[in-house]
Design a protein around this motif. Structure first.
Motif, short mmCIF file in Angstrom:
data_model
loop_
_atom_site.label_atom_id
_atom_site.label_comp_id
_atom_site.label_asym_id
_atom_site.label_seq_id
_atom_site.Cartn_x
_atom_site.Cartn_y
_atom_site.Cartn_z
N GLU A 193 0.82 -1.22 0.00
CA GLU A 193 0.00 0.00 0.00
C GLU A 193 0.85 1.27 0.00
OE1 GLU A 193 0.17 -2.06 2.59
OE2 GLU A 193 0.40 -0.90 4.45
N VAL A 194 2.12 1.15 0.45
CA VAL A 194 3.02 2.31 0.38
C VAL A 194 3.61 2.38 -1.03
CG1 VAL A 194 5.25 3.21 1.17
CG2 VAL A 194 3.54 2.48 2.84
N LEU A 195 4.00 1.23 -1.59
CA LEU A 195 4.56 1.21 -2.95
C LEU A 195 3.54 1.73 -3.95
CD1 LEU A 195 6.33 -2.28 -2.90
CD2 LEU A 195 7.38 0.00 -2.63
N ASN A 196 2.25 1.39 -3.74
CA ASN A 196 1.23 1.77 -4.73
C ASN A 196 0.59 3.12 -4.46
OD1 ASN A 196 1.49 -0.62 -6.22
ND2 ASN A 196 0.33 -1.73 -4.66
N TYR A 197 0.36 3.43 -3.14
CA TYR A 197 -0.41 4.66 -2.86
C TYR A 197 0.28 5.56 -1.82
CZ TYR A 197 -3.65 1.01 -4.42
OH TYR A 197 -4.22 -0.05 -5.09
N THR A 198 1.53 5.27 -1.47
CA THR A 198 2.25 5.96 -0.38
C THR A 198 1.33 6.15 0.84
OG1 THR A 198 2.05 7.84 -1.92
CG2 THR A 198 4.26 7.26 -1.21
N ARG A 199 0.59 5.08 1.15
CA ARG A 199 -0.34 5.15 2.28
C ARG A 199 0.38 4.65 3.54
NH1 ARG A 199 -5.13 2.00 0.86
NH2 ARG A 199 -5.49 3.71 -0.61
N PHE A 200 0.92 5.59 4.35
CA PHE A 200 1.67 5.23 5.57
C PHE A 200 0.70 5.06 6.74
CE2 PHE A 200 6.00 5.56 4.18
CZ PHE A 200 6.01 6.49 3.15
N SER A 201 1.03 4.13 7.63
CA SER A 201 0.22 3.92 8.84
C SER A 201 1.09 3.15 9.84
CB SER A 201 -1.00 3.05 8.49
OG SER A 201 -0.53 1.75 8.13
#
Ligand code: 3OU
Length: 285
Positions: A193-201
């Motif tokens: 999800e970070v590689l595809n959408y830079t969605r950090f959590s």
């Protein structure tokens, strides 16, 4: 008008921001290395407190945003987090003053002490547990690291391991580092999800934590060896994960594998990870 005939506001001194460190109280010593923001030196604060001082190189950091954030960061206090003491922000370059860890980065420490560490599963597992404690504290405070890796942990005396530079990734101006297509982006520690959408959590921190466990049990090997970033992205998206390190018990590898669940919600929280690793430590050591 000269200062002496200006009335002194009653709040004078009270408003002195406690996260502001006076440069006169800092004595700079030897260089410790350089990072994303430039040179870091060892320092003595108020004559006796050992510190590390980052001297912000012009143009490397969005400074005003960081100075605002520093007020929050000084409140994050835990035995497994490198303590931010404060900032010197009244001059340029600004200084970031933190506690000092005498053995430097965990990555270099693992590589330098491979021969004594490789057989010592108890010690390697303890390092993992210490990092999970620091990360569970950040998770509890809804604080995301964004670049958890062995290179961003530090080692002090008596094998103390602490998480460093948490949250700083947000203030880096170099887009080779900040954009997932950049040459400095930590691809090998990033979940789908970070590689595809830079969605950090905190769940993307958990993925990176699994890679950090792998680094610890290989005593500092480079994950995925010499594979190019594009090849790693392709494997991670296809669900191919890192192999079990030779000297790593199956139970420990099982924990790593949970950190690499494809969906963030399938990954354990750091609170759960900390407890699972404590159980594994009981059965293994
Ligand atoms: C955006 N992100 C994720 C960032 C931003 C800045 C930085 C980093 C990541 C990580 C790298 N980094 C950085 C750069 C330079 C220093 C420090 C750094 C190094 C320390 N300590 C030591 C101690 C000893 C040695 C040493 O020379 N040796 C050789 C002999 O055997 C013992 C070890 C090196 N560092 C230390 O305590 N702090 C707090 C920071 C740090 C860590 O802080 C940064 O400044």
């Amino acid at each position: 008008s000269s200062p002496c005939d200006r009335p002194v506001p009653p709040t004078a001194g009270l408003s002195h921001d406690k996260w502001e460190i006076h440069p006169m109280e800092l004595m700079l010593m030897e260089e410790l290395g350089s990072g994303q923001f430039g040179v870091v030196r060892r320092g003595k604060w108020r004559g006796s407190i050992d510190t590390a001082v980052k001297m912000m190189k012009e143009g490397t950091m969005s400074e005003d945003d960081f100075i605002e954030e520093a007020k929050v960061m000084t409140k994050l206090q835990h035995p497994n987090l490198v303590q931010l003491y404060g900032v010197c922000s009244k001059h340029r370059p600004i200084y970031i003053v933190t506690e000092y860890m005498k053995h430097g980065s965990l990555l270099n420490y693992l590589r330098r002490h491979e021969n004594t560490l490789i057989g010592n599963m108890g010690l390697l597992l303890d390092m993992c547990i210490q990092v999970s404690k620091g990360m569970a504290y950040l998770e509890r405070h809804n604080y995301i690291h964004r670049d958890l890796a062995a290179r961003n942990c530090l080692v002090g005396s008596e094998n103390v391991v602490k998480v460093a530079d948490f949250g700083l990734a947000r203030y880096v101006l170099d887009d080779q580092y900040t954009s997932s297509g950049g040459t400095k982006f930590p691809i090998k520690w990033a979940p789908p999800e970070v590689l595809n959408y830079t969605r950090f959590s905190s769940k993307s921190d958990v993925w990176a934590y699994g890679v950090l466990m792998w680094e610890i049990f290989t005593c500092g090997k480079m994950p995925y060896g010499r594979l190019k970033n594009t090849e790693v992205v392709e494997r991670v998206q296809r669900g191919i994960i890192l192999e079990k390190p030779k000297s790593c018990a199956k139970e420990i590898y099982d924990v790593m594998k949970k950190c690499w669940s494809h969906g963030p919600e399938e990954r354990p929280s750091f609170r759960v990870l900390k407890e699972q690793l404590a159980l594994v430590a009981q059965t293994l050591t």
